[in-house]
Design an enzyme around this catalytic site. Structure first.
Site, PDB file in Angstrom:
ATOM      1  N   ALA A   1      44.350  34.013  45.113  1.00 62.09           N
ATOM      2  CA  ALA A   1      44.831  32.638  45.297  1.00 62.09           C
ATOM      3  C   ALA A   1      45.764  32.453  46.488  1.00 62.09           C
ATOM      4  O   ALA A   1      45.780  31.389  47.104  1.00 62.09           O
ATOM      5  CB  ALA A   1      45.526  32.171  44.023  1.00 62.09           C
TER       6      ALA A   1
ATOM      7  N   GLY B   1      47.623  29.133  47.489  1.00 64.31           N
ATOM      8  CA  GLY B   1      46.912  28.249  46.587  1.00 64.31           C
ATOM      9  C   GLY B   1      46.268  26.985  47.091  1.00 64.31           C
ATOM     10  O   GLY B   1      46.029  26.073  46.303  1.00 64.31           O
ATOM     11  N   GLY B   2      45.937  26.889  48.368  1.00 67.47           N
ATOM     12  CA  GLY B   2      45.273  25.685  48.861  1.00 67.47           C
ATOM     13  C   GLY B   2      44.000  25.369  48.110  1.00 67.47           C
ATOM     14  O   GLY B   2      43.747  24.220  47.725  1.00 67.47           O
TER      15      GLY B   2
ATOM     16  N   ASP C   1      47.118  36.760  42.143  1.00 65.91           N
ATOM     17  CA  ASP C   1      47.394  37.359  43.453  1.00 65.91           C
ATOM     18  C   ASP C   1      48.280  38.589  43.261  1.00 65.91           C
ATOM     19  O   ASP C   1      48.893  38.761  42.199  1.00 65.91           O
ATOM     20  CB  ASP C   1      48.076  36.373  44.403  1.00 65.91           C
ATOM     21  CG  ASP C   1      47.769  36.704  45.872  1.00 65.91           C
ATOM     22  OD1 ASP C   1      46.740  36.220  46.387  1.00 65.91           O
ATOM     23  OD2 ASP C   1      48.534  37.473  46.478  1.00 65.91           O
TER      24      ASP C   1
ATOM     25  N   ASP D   1      49.647  43.006  38.705  1.00 64.21           N
ATOM     26  CA  ASP D   1      50.528  44.168  38.866  1.00 64.21           C
ATOM     27  C   ASP D   1      49.931  45.418  38.211  1.00 64.21           C
ATOM     28  O   ASP D   1      50.526  46.488  38.229  1.00 64.21           O
ATOM     29  CB  ASP D   1      51.929  43.876  38.308  1.00 64.21           C
ATOM     30  CG  ASP D   1      51.903  43.338  36.885  1.00 64.21           C
ATOM     31  OD1 ASP D   1      50.799  43.309  36.278  1.00 64.21           O
ATOM     32  OD2 ASP D   1      52.967  42.959  36.381  1.00 64.21           O
TER      33      ASP D   1
ATOM     34  N   CYS E   1      37.099  33.505  55.741  1.00 62.77           N
ATOM     35  CA  CYS E   1      37.277  32.699  56.950  1.00 62.77           C
ATOM     36  C   CYS E   1      36.931  33.567  58.163  1.00 62.77           C
ATOM     37  O   CYS E   1      37.608  33.542  59.183  1.00 62.77           O
ATOM     38  CB  CYS E   1      38.686  32.121  57.046  1.00 62.77           C
ATOM     39  SG  CYS E   1      40.014  33.336  56.927  1.00 62.77           S
TER      40      CYS E   1
END
Length: 403
Positions: free
Chosen positions: A233, A236-237, A256, A283, A354
């Protein structure tokens, strides 16, 4: 245009932070702009845009200026000088800028602009990757597009408003924008502006998110009531986009490995009014195991080279090394193997990067589908987004269905 000493020195200090201290360009700009509260929007714009310009064209400017890394402070002034001369900006009579060979700079620019690696200011190894992955003509166009200034694109937060209402509200605050065909919640600014100071932003009516990035969440085909996992995430966009598409109904779990990013996501979620979102820190492997076969939808927005977003992160091409690509490919493969186990029967998985490189994108998906873990999945749809075709960031998105 008249150059001001304090602004030019701020640019040089920013270059030193980026190239000498390894600070990311976005953070360096943020740090430099905090120095003087008296700077107006024009001053701040000059510092930020000049810094990004010089970072973007570092290889070309270094060759013209005949300087090499590690740069000295005098070298940074030489890079600035090249930037100014090529824009026809008169140079003041300062000690740091004296004896500038203006005619030679322009001559060297014309000469080097005939060679792609200098013209598009790219490291040899990335240029070679591009040529290998695409034909020369395609790579020329894509590289050129990735060197253009990124537009500012907003995503309407449909939990609080609609795109026409947001557009009108921004106009009332002095910010003009246009809808983007094919992107139902996107607005692109007509002129660059600091949108974070607007009341519309403070009230959570929008997020800044490139149009290509806005294609990812819809590919998951979420519905209110689904259990959805955003497995990488970050801040978080895409999680926030998913919350809006789910209409705040169902369960959205943002995972995350970095607590700071999840903390930032919580803050953004409060502003957005996203109530169905919870964050979980990875974790241990137990966090993932607890979700095995429990999710209707899983998004893997994988860590990648970022070569599709050089418009907004031009320093990526200088920080990235060949060995980083190899490590990322291993990580991406592992994420697909491990996180795909969270998808329940007849659920969907979306893998996105991306990057525009095949080895991070379609090759990863192909290898996964041929693996033991991927045997129960099939490719439903994939989308390659290229900067020279879309005008926005380069992206890859693949939707997979589980049997």
């Amino acid at each position: 245009m008249r150059l001001h000493r304090n602004l030019v020195f701020a640019v040089v200090d920013g270059l030193q932070l980026i190239f000498q201290e390894g600070v990311y360009a976005s953070k360096a700009v943020e740090q430099i702009l905090k120095r003087d509260k008296r700077w107006g929007s024009r001053d701040r714009g000059f510092i930020a845009e000049t810094l990004y310009d010089i970072v973007r064209w570092k290889r070309l400017y270094s060759e013209i200026a005949e300087v090499k890394e590690p740069y000295s402070r005098a070298n940074y002034f030489r890079l600035f000088t090249v930037w100014a001369v090529l824009r026809g900006i008169p140079l003041p009579n300062w000690k740091q800028l004296e004896d500038t060979p203006t005619r030679r700079i322009k001559g060297r620019f014309d000469e080097l602009s005939k060679i792609r690696k200098f013209r598009e200011s790219i490291p040899d190894w990335i240029d070679e990757l591009g040529v290998k992955a695409f034909d020369e003509k395609f790579w020329d166009k894509e590289l050129h597009a990735l060197n253009q200034l990124a537009p500012v694109v907003l995503r309407t937060n449909t939990l609080k408003t609609s795109m026409p209402f947001l557009r009108q509200r921004l106009l009332e605050e002095g910010i003009a924008s246009d809808p983007v065909s094919g992107y139902p919640h996107a607005l692109v600014l007509k002129e660059r502006s600091n949108v974070f100071t607007t009341e519309a932003f403070k009230e959570g009516w929008f997020e800044v998110q490139d149009a290509s990035s806005q294609l990812v969440a819809p590919m998951l085909d979420v519905a209110p009531g689904h259990r959805v996992v955003d497995a990488c995430a970050g801040a978080g966009g895409k999680s926030l986009h998913l919350a809006a598409l789910m209409e705040n109904k169902g369960q959205l779990i943002a995972l995350d490995i970095y607590p700071k990013k999840l903390h930032e996501l919580k803050r953004r979620a409060r502003r957005n009014g996203a109530h169905n979102l919870e964050t979980r820190l990875i974790d241990s492997s137990k966090v993932i195991k607890k979700l095995h076969q429990k999710a209707d939808r899983v998004l893997i927005d994988a860590p990648c080279t970022g070569l599709g977003v050089l418009k907004r992160n031009p320093d990526t091409k200088w920080k990235l090394q060949p060995e980083d690509l190899e490590k990322l490919i291993v990580t991406q493969r592992q994420l697909l193997t491990d996180y795909s186990k969270m998808v329940k029967a007849r659920g969907k998985l979306v893998y996105a990067t991306c990057s525009i490189l095949p080895q991070e994108n379609e090759k990863q998906v192909k290898d996964f589908l041929e693996s033991e873990e991927g045997q129960s999945f099939s490719l439903v749809k994939e989308q390659h987004v290229y900067a020279h075709k879309s005008g926005f960031d380069g992206f890859y998105i693949a939707a997979l269905q589980k049997d």
